[in-house]
Design an enzyme around this catalytic site. Sequence first.
Site: not given
Lengths: 528, 528
Positions: B276, B299, B390
């Site tokens: 983001g 990640e 999410n």
Amino acid sequence: MSDFGTLESRVRRKSLLKKVVKAEDTIEHFKSGMNLMWSGFTPAGYPKEVPIALADHVEKNNLQGKLKFNLFIGASVGAETEDRWATLDMIDRRWPYQTGKNIAKGINEGRIRMGDKHLGLFAQDAGYGFYTENGRYDIGIIEVSAINEDCGLALTTSCGIVAETINLCDKIIIEVNTGQPSFEGMHDIFMQYKPPRRQPFLITKADDRIGTSYVPCDPDKIVAVVESKRRDKGRAFSEMDDTSEAIADHILDFFAHEVKMGRLPENLLPLQSGVGSIANAVVGGLAKGPFSNLTVYTEVLQDTMLDLFDSGKLNCASACSLSLSEDPGFPRFFDNWEKYFDKIVLRPLSISNAPEPIRRLGCIAMNTPVEFDMYAHANSTLVGGTRMINGLGGSGDFLRNGYLKIMHTPSVRPTKTDPLGITCVVPKAPHIDHTEHDLDCVVTEQGLADLRGLAPKDRALKIINTCAHPEYRPILLDYFERAKKECLSKGIGHEPQLFDRCFKMQQNLATNGTMRIKNWDINIDLCE
Amino acid sequence: MSDFGTLESRVRRKSLLKKVVKAEDTIEHFKSGMNLMWSGFTPAGYPKEVPIALADHVEKNNLQGKLKFNLFIGASVGAETEDRWATLDMIDRRWPYQTGKNIAKGINEGRIRMGDKHLGLFAQDAGYGFYTENGRYDIGIIEVSAINEDCGLALTTSCGIVAETINLCDKIIIEVNTGQPSFEGMHDIFMQYKPPRRQPFLITKADDRIGTSYVPCDPDKIVAVVESKRRDKGRAFSEMDDTSEAIADHILDFFAHEVKMGRLPENLLPLQSGVGSIANAVVGGLAKGPFSNLTVYTEVLQDTMLDLFDSGKLNCASACSLSLSEDPGFPRFFDNWEKYFDKIVLRPLSISNAPEPIRRLGCIAMNTPVEFDMYAHANSTLVGGTRMINGLGGSGDFLRNGYLKIMHTPSVRPTKTDPLGITCVVPKAPHIDHTEHDLDCVVTEQGLADLRGLAPKDRALKIINTCAHPEYRPILLDYFERAKKECLSKGIGHEPQLFDRCFKMQQNLATNGTMRIKNWDINIDLCE
């Protein structure tokens, strides 16, 4: 008491013998506002003579509130030290866990500033310099069994944060405990660098030793050596009852099922077990049960572990502390020293509670919360969501990282007016220490809910129908159905809640002494 | 497209060439109710041809709701696959993370049963057999770059849970992606035993390699090989704005302070950064900032990481996926292949997100929540406490285990009717994914609150005064003072809350479109 050796025989670094003083002679080192670190863990291996001398000094000279310290200790220590200090208004900050009626009172009335943290993280972060302005501490007080020729400290019944303490403190005061046998050789001390120079902990079995038996200490830092003959004021044994035995039975059945399904080996995996009557019942059940060649990798060893050793089913145990009862625990241990000694490894908190060995070994983590909710969020610390009991302890270290993550509690607890006044299965936990993402199973005497692979709404049904007390089951189902209906119809229902009444049971308890509400409508008197 | 080599050149295990089929020819293997595992992670490296062929089949034959699967994937995959499947009612269970408007709708309307878990724990627990009845899965669909002579799979842009998939699935379908260069050599695959036979991950630097470049696969399990030329539908780049740049500035100032205090080395520690606009601003700030020889252990690698490489300040990066935008990300990467390739290691999710390397390396963990509360509990997953966005992702893997644990968010977000309608600093988070025990710092464009060493009430004041928007500061302070007064007077005030109104702001938002309430009295209309 000379059975256990003289002070001279325990202090093999001879230059330190000239630093031997009485406890009251150490008082001059202490100034109000200092940051102190102590040895000790869940009350074992903590200093006694110096803290008690300081308390006597405050009491005698009316210094209540005038000689206050910040206390950083691996976990709780004996009531004759920290709880008495709290009574004498000698504590400002306290990290990260405590036990005692008066210290809890001070915390919940706002006089003592307690910080609560995963114990394993506390040990590590203290070493990183996170809890004081400059990362330093003024004085460390450490109980030892002996000091070897190289000024290596052989600890007593716990390792706690001693390895960090000797590095972080400007001055060290040593208490040599000659009132009990020396525990020399039971400890495995691995000194860590900070990142980026940290190395793996090469523990692949519960009793692997990766370090040395001594904590290396700079002799110039040691400002005083005090002899102590006081023993740990350990926890009394919690009696088992029908409820805890029923919970233990569910857990042992579950283990047998997991072995059958090939998800656990026949000797299970290293056990981590909390404290209290349910933990005792589980360990008691294992001593009588079908599993052998067991191992334990946990933070605290209590009296029941001796039973498990005696049953012949436990091969070895690793922990941060040996926290036996004053009687019969320690006398029994000392009388059978050779039977237990070689099977126990005591480790620093930063290793006993580190995610790395806990995950690698695949511990079976079992802990008791205050309550859990229908989605498997658990409250371990704050009764009613605001009142501190003891602290988080290592529950999160083990529950996040274990192979199986289990929480167990009675389904109900009594209040003064209602024997079923408190349900430990609630719509929403008023404080959350462990989230739904961390727990595999929740258990009450009603049953064990295996939550692995379940989505939230399936989880809620399973928890309510399996774990809640029959008296509360319809009330909880009613809430869940109402929440589901309202949230799903708006397309916001992954994990339904009604925020105008999710804590109605807790509010009713505070007002009317029971969580048994008649229904979930708003604005009507709901008390039975 | 032949630039990238033919299917024959990619499939070096020649016996597999006779299993090459068209995507639609694999449909016969699928039956409703099956448990499927896919490659892919945060949409990179996921299978495309077979899932799209299945969706076409359902659409063409009106099989909506009649051909439904349980989907287990490392994280989210491209919208053309899982989100389209959701539209066609092809998903029953979905673990542990997803992205897409239609799949979120299905979850929040109760049609899709999503399970949410720490990603690192999901990978491990799937391997332990925890998510299906017998621990097995029917079909694994895996995108690869190539298959070597020994049937080792060279993956593409992510590793996800492929290492687990090839063991747990009864049948494997391979998609060989010849529409892009082969990523052979970028991956480091370490296959794990289950406890009690787990071994250490000997990673002591972000780019250490401890395994092999290939996932070993039993050729007899492979039932079909499909050629694919479709590329990842990666995330579009999130533009930075003034708010995110202000947040990034606070964080970079904090890093400089920590270096000065000796708590961070001059090249910091391995960075983990979420996704983001704030994450982009932080990485953008680092590209222009004073720190060099940086490393990344995270990640997901996104477009801005290419900027950081180009700045010469980033030495290496480890992640589970290379999740670049379709344009300009991947074309830029392919055009400068030799500049980036050797500096990137892609790891299985069970290692990229494992506590062991994250703690040892001392990652700096940075993630964006939905909101945090005044005691530093954070909500990462459920808007309004019930609506799934999410999923948790790896936020907990890094925030629990990092050296510094930081959450950052704008202090306010707009609603339709009020540009300051939502405060991201609330009295009590309506859903909690990360507890007060896990976070070191919270940051908004207003400032960074360093919470290390603070007790709850000190923390609350610091968070409100440092992070809350000025519009909300007095409202939050009013709540805090009321809660403190009421709870302390009753001796239940370690962490004060008022359970009859702690969610009043959220209720007001639901009813009136703003969290700006006038005061905290009960039972009066509080909307502005």
